[in-house]
Design a protein around this motif. Structure first.
Motif, PDB file in Angstrom:
ATOM      1  N   LYS A   1     -13.560 -94.522 -76.352  1.00 53.09           N
ATOM      2  CA  LYS A   1     -12.542 -93.573 -75.881  1.00 53.09           C
ATOM      3  C   LYS A   1     -12.406 -93.622 -74.362  1.00 53.09           C
ATOM      4  O   LYS A   1     -11.295 -93.557 -73.823  1.00 53.09           O
ATOM      5  CB  LYS A   1     -12.877 -92.156 -76.330  1.00 53.09           C
ATOM      6  N   LEU A   2     -13.539 -93.739 -73.682  1.00 55.12           N
ATOM      7  CA  LEU A   2     -13.486 -93.850 -72.219  1.00 55.12           C
ATOM      8  C   LEU A   2     -12.661 -95.071 -71.807  1.00 55.12           C
ATOM      9  O   LEU A   2     -11.836 -95.001 -70.894  1.00 55.12           O
ATOM     10  CB  LEU A   2     -14.898 -93.964 -71.642  1.00 55.12           C
ATOM     11  N   ASN A   3     -12.889 -96.184 -72.490  1.00 55.59           N
ATOM     12  CA  ASN A   3     -12.173 -97.411 -72.139  1.00 55.59           C
ATOM     13  C   ASN A   3     -10.680 -97.306 -72.437  1.00 55.59           C
ATOM     14  O   ASN A   3      -9.839 -97.760 -71.658  1.00 55.59           O
ATOM     15  CB  ASN A   3     -12.771 -98.600 -72.883  1.00 55.59           C
ATOM     16  N   LEU A   4     -10.355 -96.704 -73.580  1.00 57.92           N
ATOM     17  CA  LEU A   4      -8.947 -96.520 -73.921  1.00 57.92           C
ATOM     18  C   LEU A   4      -8.269 -95.572 -72.936  1.00 57.92           C
ATOM     19  O   LEU A   4      -7.127 -95.799 -72.518  1.00 57.92           O
ATOM     20  CB  LEU A   4      -8.820 -95.983 -75.344  1.00 57.92           C
ATOM     21  N   ASP A   5      -8.983 -94.531 -72.549  1.00 56.82           N
ATOM     22  CA  ASP A   5      -8.441 -93.596 -71.550  1.00 56.82           C
ATOM     23  C   ASP A   5      -8.236 -94.304 -70.216  1.00 56.82           C
ATOM     24  O   ASP A   5      -7.231 -94.077 -69.519  1.00 56.82           O
ATOM     25  CB  ASP A   5      -9.376 -92.408 -71.369  1.00 56.82           C
ATOM     26  N   LEU A   6      -9.171 -95.173 -69.860  1.00 52.46           N
ATOM     27  CA  LEU A   6      -9.051 -95.928 -68.609  1.00 52.46           C
ATOM     28  C   LEU A   6      -7.773 -96.756 -68.604  1.00 52.46           C
ATOM     29  O   LEU A   6      -7.019 -96.768 -67.618  1.00 52.46           O
ATOM     30  CB  LEU A   6     -10.263 -96.845 -68.449  1.00 52.46           C
ATOM     31  N   LEU A   7      -7.501 -97.433 -69.706  1.00 43.66           N
ATOM     32  CA  LEU A   7      -6.310 -98.273 -69.789  1.00 43.66           C
ATOM     33  C   LEU A   7      -5.031 -97.445 -69.724  1.00 43.66           C
ATOM     34  O   LEU A   7      -4.059 -97.834 -69.080  1.00 43.66           O
ATOM     35  CB  LEU A   7      -6.353 -99.096 -71.079  1.00 43.66           C
ATOM     36  N   GLU A   8      -5.044 -96.302 -70.375  1.00 43.85           N
ATOM     37  CA  GLU A   8      -3.871 -95.427 -70.334  1.00 43.85           C
ATOM     38  C   GLU A   8      -3.619 -94.915 -68.925  1.00 43.85           C
ATOM     39  O   GLU A   8      -2.475 -94.892 -68.440  1.00 43.85           O
ATOM     40  CB  GLU A   8      -4.064 -94.248 -71.294  1.00 43.85           C
TER      41      GLU A   8
END
Length: 302
Positions: free
Chosen positions: A48-55
């Motif tokens: 989730k952290l990584n997906l949030d980073l990309l967003e």
């Protein structure tokens, strides 16, 4: 002008002549991150952290990206099309975010599935300052994506003179053809970017090099009415009466487009008014069909 990266742009058709501006063949390479798969709690939190980073990177939110990195998000994370946060920063020209991500270990040459690196994305999206920044930080200059696009090709299309010259100075390939059969000088000429065309010629690009359909830089410049670029190419040795695979010359193309200044420049340089293409049409006939009275009058029999 920013180029859309959501649609696969195709080559210009020459069956009916130069009818539309050339476009870079960008592969579809923009997408939201893929939905997170089921995972154990700890892994799910990290994902989730990584997906949030990309967003947040896509949205240009540098502070949010910084916070997520401190929480453990990876600067190397990518979405399902391989786009990293640095690619997104490069597309948006966000230098502060690019510095932050590089400092956190982002790969400067990490390519997406289309084969485009952050530098190539910066050039394609008209982000000259970002391109120069990435070059200065050691980005590989001579990269090619799946459509045959290079940073120099994109810079030549967009008129990024400083970036094009910096790439040339790095010793990149000067005359690569993309999947549409066009090279950097074709794009520079077609868009009237005379300074880039001059830099390519200075670096020993052949002014008479033929590309897809037998078209050369002079034809591209003439077909879009860029008289200054036409003059540059003629002064650098471009031959005015070369014919493409339809038998058309630069003069015919300028006449067809009703480009009086380009027509005049070519005729004054010795371009033949009397050559005919494979259908028997002369420049005067193309000029008459264009509806441009000045061009038609200039080419009418004397």
């Amino acid at each position: 002008m920013r180029l859309s990266s959501q649609t696969l742009l195709v080559a210009v058709s020459f069956v009916l002549g130069l009818a539309a501006a050339p476009a870079l063949p960008l592969a579809a390479d923009t997408a939201s991150p893929a939905a997170a798969p089921a995972a154990p709690a700890g892994e799910a939190d990290h994902l989730k952290l990584n997906l949030d980073l990309l967003e947040k990177a896509k949205a240009g939110e540098t502070k949010a990206v910084e916070s997520l990195l401190k929480q453990g998000a990876s600067a190397a994370s990518r979405n399902r099309l391989g786009n990293s946060a640095l690619v997104m920063a490069a597309r948006g020209g966000n230098l502060d975010m690019a510095r932050l991500l590089l400092g956190a270990g982002a790969g400067i040459d990490q390519a997406n599935v289309a084969g485009s690196t952050p530098l190539l994305e910066a050039a394609a999206q008209n982000q000259e300052e970002m391109g120069l920044f990435l070059l200065d930080k050691g980005a590989k200059a001579d990269v090619v994506n799946r459509t045959g696009l290079t940073p120099l090709t994109a810079a030549s299309f967009n008129g990024l003179t400083k970036l094009a010259k910096a790439l040339i100075a790095k010793g990149v390939a000067l005359d690569p053809e993309d999947e549409t059969g066009k090279s950097p000088i074709c794009y520079a000429a077609a868009n009237g970017h005379s300074q880039i065309a001059a830099a390519l010629l200075d670096a020993a690009v052949d002014a008479n090099a033929a590309h897809a359909h037998g078209l050369n830089a002079l034809m591209w410049a003439a077909g879009y009415g860029h008289a200054e670029t036409v003059r540059l190419l003629l002064d650098r040795g471009a031959k005015p009466d070369v014919q493409d695979d339809r038998g058309r010359t630069a003069l015919m193309m300028a006449a067809e487009g009703g480009h009086a200044a380009a027509v005049r420049t070519l005729v004054e340089a010795g371009a033949s008014r009397y050559l005919a293409d494979k259908e028997g049409k002369t420049a005067a006939q193309f000029a008459a069909a264009s509806g441009n009275a000045e061009t038609a009058g200039f080419l009418s029999p004397r």
